[in-house]
Every structure is written in structure tokens, then in C-alpha cells.
Design a protein around this motif. Structure first.
Motif, short mmCIF file in Angstrom:
data_model
loop_
_atom_site.label_atom_id
_atom_site.label_comp_id
_atom_site.label_asym_id
_atom_site.label_seq_id
_atom_site.Cartn_x
_atom_site.Cartn_y
_atom_site.Cartn_z
N MET A 60 0.94 -1.15 0.10
CA MET A 60 -0.06 -0.07 -0.07
C MET A 60 1.10 1.34 0.12
O MET A 60 0.45 2.40 -0.44
N LYS A 61 2.08 0.95 0.31
CA LYS A 61 3.23 2.32 0.57
C LYS A 61 3.71 2.79 -1.06
O LYS A 61 3.82 3.82 -1.07
N VAL A 62 3.55 1.66 -1.82
CA VAL A 62 4.06 1.75 -3.14
C VAL A 62 2.97 2.73 -3.82
O VAL A 62 1.76 2.66 -3.48
N SER A 63 3.61 3.33 -4.94
CA SER A 63 2.56 4.42 -5.51
C SER A 63 1.29 3.53 -6.22
O SER A 63 1.83 2.48 -6.85
N LYS A 64 0.29 3.85 -6.51
CA LYS A 64 -0.86 3.22 -6.78
C LYS A 64 -0.57 2.87 -8.40
O LYS A 64 -0.63 1.79 -8.69
N GLU A 65 -0.11 3.72 -9.32
CA GLU A 65 0.35 3.71 -10.56
C GLU A 65 1.47 2.90 -10.95
O GLU A 65 1.32 1.83 -11.67
N LYS A 66 2.38 2.65 -9.99
CA LYS A 66 3.70 1.84 -10.30
C LYS A 66 3.26 0.53 -10.00
O LYS A 66 3.33 -0.41 -10.75
N LEU A 67 2.28 0.14 -8.91
CA LEU A 67 1.74 -0.95 -8.51
C LEU A 67 0.72 -1.72 -9.69
O LEU A 67 0.92 -2.76 -10.22
N LYS A 68 -0.15 -0.67 -10.02
CA LYS A 68 -1.18 -1.11 -11.13
C LYS A 68 -0.42 -1.48 -12.50
O LYS A 68 -0.63 -2.52 -13.11
N LEU A 69 0.56 -0.71 -12.85
CA LEU A 69 1.38 -0.96 -14.09
C LEU A 69 2.14 -2.34 -14.01
O LEU A 69 2.11 -3.11 -14.99
N ALA A 70 2.77 -2.73 -13.01
CA ALA A 70 3.26 -3.83 -12.75
C ALA A 70 2.56 -5.23 -12.79
O ALA A 70 2.79 -6.12 -13.55
N VAL A 71 1.10 -4.92 -11.93
CA VAL A 71 0.23 -5.90 -11.98
C VAL A 71 -0.10 -6.36 -13.56
O VAL A 71 -0.30 -7.34 -13.92
N LYS A 72 -0.61 -4.96 -14.23
CA LYS A 72 -0.92 -5.27 -15.69
C LYS A 72 -0.13 -5.99 -16.47
O LYS A 72 -0.29 -6.86 -17.41
N GLN A 73 1.39 -5.61 -16.61
CA GLN A 73 2.26 -6.19 -17.17
C GLN A 73 2.32 -7.66 -16.75
O GLN A 73 2.63 -8.91 -17.96
N LEU A 74 2.44 -8.18 -15.54
CA LEU A 74 2.41 -9.52 -15.08
C LEU A 74 1.28 -10.29 -15.61
O LEU A 74 1.54 -11.60 -15.55
N THR A 75 0.07 -9.90 -15.38
CA THR A 75 -1.00 -10.55 -15.59
C THR A 75 -1.85 -10.33 -16.76
O THR A 75 -3.08 -10.75 -17.14
N ASP A 76 -1.20 -9.85 -17.89
CA ASP A 76 -1.68 -9.45 -19.33
C ASP A 76 -2.50 -10.61 -19.70
O ASP A 76 -3.52 -10.37 -20.55
#
Length: 162
Positions: free
Chosen positions: A21-37
Motif C-alpha cells: 500500500m506504500k508503493v505508488s498506486k500507478e507503479k503497482l497497477k502498471l506492474a500487475v498489468k504487465q504480469l497478468t496480461d
């Protein structure tokens, strides 16, 4: 696979989500999107955002009362991987951002079941821990500035007694 078989306790899962939760929302969402594409992601239960009530007990009369409300969002997802394996991830956070909590639920699945991309999420955990430590240091510094030395009060009383 169970959580215990993977060596991740429920408290560690909760701690990981709090750290992420401390990591920026945008960074987290981008990482997840790339991994779960190329994964199929379905909700086990529809993600929900709402309010929770903080219920306490009166100290004198032992009657319950509600101190206040706080935002709470839940997400419980089922993920089917390209090889057909199916895993689940979940998150319950004090937040009102459903998309962010869904990203956290996917991170929970990735970490718990050690899926591909686990190292990317672990790197985000390291970043989150550093941010948590900075926050802790800042709080300790603020507390140190407000510390009162009461030993001086004892010396002041001795001068008046003479």
C-alpha cells in the motif's frame, strides 16, 4: 495449494499487502498489468467498497458505542494461468479505491503461490518497506521534538525551598 504449504502465514500475507500500500498506486497497477496480461481474472465475489464502523465499549457503563466510520474495500479474485492452473488472491484494505485493492489481491495471489513475476512484486515489497521505514523515522523524529524533560521541574522546586 494451501498457504501453509507455500510457507506464507496469514499475518505475512496481511503484512505484505500493508507494505505494498506504500508503493505508488500507478507503479503497482502498471506492474500487475504487465504480469497478468495473459491471465484470466474473475472475481470470486464482486469487489465492494463501503464503510466499516469502529465499535467500542464504554468504560463506565460497558455499553457499546460507535466511534466512527472508515472506508473499507474487499476484492477476492480467481486467476486462471495460461497453463490452466487456477489460484486465488484476496485483499481487504482501509481504502475506497476498488482498482487498487484488486491490484493488491493479484499481488497476494502472485506472492502466495509464487507465480511468474513474483520477483517483480518482491522488489515492490522492498521499496514499500523502505517507504515504511522513512515514515517510521519521521514519526520518531516528530516524537523526539515533543519530548518533555520533567527532571527540570524537580530542580525548580528545590530553589523555592531555600
Amino acid at each position: 495449494m494451501t498457504n501453509i504449504a507455500m510457507g506464507i502465514s496469514p499475518s505475512e500475507r496481511s503484512s505484505n499487502l500493508e507494505t505494498l500500500m506504500k508503493v505508488s498506486k500507478e507503479k503497482l497497477k502498471l506492474a500487475v498489468k504487465q504480469l497478468t496480461d495473459d491471465w484470466q481474472i474473475q472475481p470470486v465475489a464482486l469487489p465492494q467498497a463501503g464503510l466499516g464502523l469502529l465499535k467500542l465499549e464504554d468504560g463506565a457503563f460497558h455499553e457499546p458505542f460507535y466511534l466512527g466510520e472508515f472506508p473499507v474495500t474487499t476484492a477476492h479474485l480467481s486467476i486462471t494461468l495460461p497453463d490452466g492452473e487456477s489460484v486465488e488472491g484476496a485483499a481487504v484494505m482501509m481504502s475506497d479505491d476498488i482498482l487498487h485493492v484488486e491490484s493488491l489481491a493479484m499481488c497476494d495471489a502472485i506472492l502466495t503461490h509464487e507465480l511468474s513475476g513474483c520477483e517483480t512484486i518482491r522488489e515492490l515489497l522492498v521499496e514499500g518497506r523502505a517507504l515504511q521505514q522513512q515514515e517510521t523515522n519521521k514519526r520518531h523524529a516528530m516524537l523526539a521534538k515533543t519530548r518533555v524533560d520533567f527532571s527540570l521541574l524537580g530542580d525548580a522546586g528545590d530553589e523555592n525551598e531555600d
